[in-house]
Design an enzyme around this catalytic site. Structure first.
Site, PDB file in Angstrom:
ATOM      1  N   ASP A  12       0.748  -1.134   0.087  1.00 32.85           N
ATOM      2  CA  ASP A  12      -0.041   0.048  -0.164  1.00 32.85           C
ATOM      3  C   ASP A  12       0.815   1.158  -0.016  1.00 32.85           C
ATOM      4  O   ASP A  12       1.985   1.017   0.200  1.00 32.85           O
ATOM      5  CB  ASP A  12      -1.070  -0.121   1.171  1.00 32.85           C
ATOM      6  CG  ASP A  12      -1.604  -1.154   1.347  1.00 32.85           C
ATOM      7  OD1 ASP A  12      -2.271  -1.512   0.199  1.00 32.85           O
ATOM      8  OD2 ASP A  12      -2.063  -1.756   2.179  1.00 32.85           O
ATOM      9  N   TYR A  46       8.321  -9.399   6.843  1.00 35.02           N
ATOM     10  CA  TYR A  46       8.094  -8.152   7.012  1.00 35.02           C
ATOM     11  C   TYR A  46       8.669  -7.463   8.151  1.00 35.02           C
ATOM     12  O   TYR A  46       8.629  -8.426   9.193  1.00 35.02           O
ATOM     13  CB  TYR A  46       6.548  -7.868   7.118  1.00 35.02           C
ATOM     14  CG  TYR A  46       5.881  -8.072   5.634  1.00 35.02           C
ATOM     15  CD1 TYR A  46       5.800  -7.038   4.846  1.00 35.02           C
ATOM     16  CD2 TYR A  46       5.315  -9.338   5.243  1.00 35.02           C
ATOM     17  CE1 TYR A  46       4.936  -7.040   3.778  1.00 35.02           C
ATOM     18  CE2 TYR A  46       4.581  -9.486   4.299  1.00 35.02           C
ATOM     19  CZ  TYR A  46       4.554  -8.285   3.274  1.00 35.02           C
ATOM     20  OH  TYR A  46       3.675  -8.385   2.396  1.00 35.02           O
TER      21      TYR A  46
END
Length: 275
Positions: free
Chosen positions: A51, A110
């Site tokens: 995003d 991540y």
């Protein structure tokens, strides 16, 4: 690839959009100039969408050309020469026909950074979320342990977001909370990542909620259960560190050129780790 999608930078990482231009759009435009192919012929595919505001040290993508390159260093240099400084291609490698940047993925790693000091370090502000509340790492680690394993993450879905969870079942292989001076680094490796995992962990670290609430919310399999708690985890603290594949799928066919790592700064099907 290395991609900096931070605040006041490019509006989105991996999604094609021309106005304002996204990272994928800029990479495709550079590739079309170099290869003289249009975007439909190149069929550039990323390992996954990230995003607006998210960073990516280890994004991976592949594209297809009807011809082969004898050397990949020239196209590597040309790509980085055309891209803005926020985007760099770290490696270009030939790939077997079966390789798919998205569907061949085994896991992704991540990192989410939280600056846990009273006054935000300005040098961390674009890459870490500032929590002025003192966080308790012990309860955060306990809560993180409940995420590990294979779970139905329906409760963590956000239907208005990119994590609409067509398949809500994901597996988390490791979920660590590390302290580095004032920085908490949350490290998650799994088949998927959801912002709201971190958001919940922050609330638990503030001791607003007990660690066991993670198990209760997972078991509910209902978004309304998580919606009871007001929480957010802004995207600029998140970075996609690596996309992992099996060794077999990464083996290039015989006769392909060597990978380029930007020393000078080309592939019937070319795998690009983007950072």
């Amino acid at each position: 690839m290395g991609m900096n999608g931070g605040k006041q930078q490019l509006p989105s990482c991996w999604q094609y959009q021309e106005s304002p231009p996204t990272i994928q759009c800029l990479i495709e435009k550079a590739l079309t100039r170099i290869t003289k192919l249009d975007r439909k012929q190149l069929h550039l595919v990323g390992a996954g969408r990230t995003d607006a505001g998210v960073h990516a040290w280890g994004q991976v993508a592949h594209f297809i050309t009807p011809f082969n390159y004898d050397c990949l260093e020239s196209i590597h240099a040309a790509l980085n020469g055309l891209l803005p400084s926020e985007i760099r291609v770290r490696e270009i490698s030939p790939a077997c026909p079966e390789f798919h940047a998205r569907f061949s993925t085994i896991s992704k790693l991540y990192h989410y950074k939280i600056y846990n000091g009273l006054i935000m370090d300005p040098f961390q502000s674009r890459y870490a979320y500032h929590s002025g509340y003192k966080l308790n790492p012990v309860v955060m680690r306990e809560a993180a342990s409940y995420f590990v394993g294979r779970h139905d993450f329906t409760s963590f879905a956000n239907v208005s977001h990119s994590d609409g969870l067509v398949n809500p079942v994901k597996e988390i292989f490791q979920f660590h909370v590390k302290e580095m001076d004032h920085v908490f680094q949350i490290e998650v490796e799994g088949t998927g990542f959801l912002y709201r995992q971190v958001a919940l962990l922050i609330e638990i670290g503030r001791e607003v909620l007990p660690p066991v609430v993670v198990r209760e919310i997972l078991a509910a399999r209902n978004r309304r259960e998580l919606a009871k708690f007001a929480m957010s985890a802004p995207p600029h603290g998140l970075c996609l560190m690596s996309v992992n594949y099996s060794d077999d799928i990464l083996k290039a066919p015989a006769g392909c050129p060597a990978s380029s790592f930007g020393r000078l700064q080309t592939a019937s099907k070319c795998r690009l780790p983007f950072y």
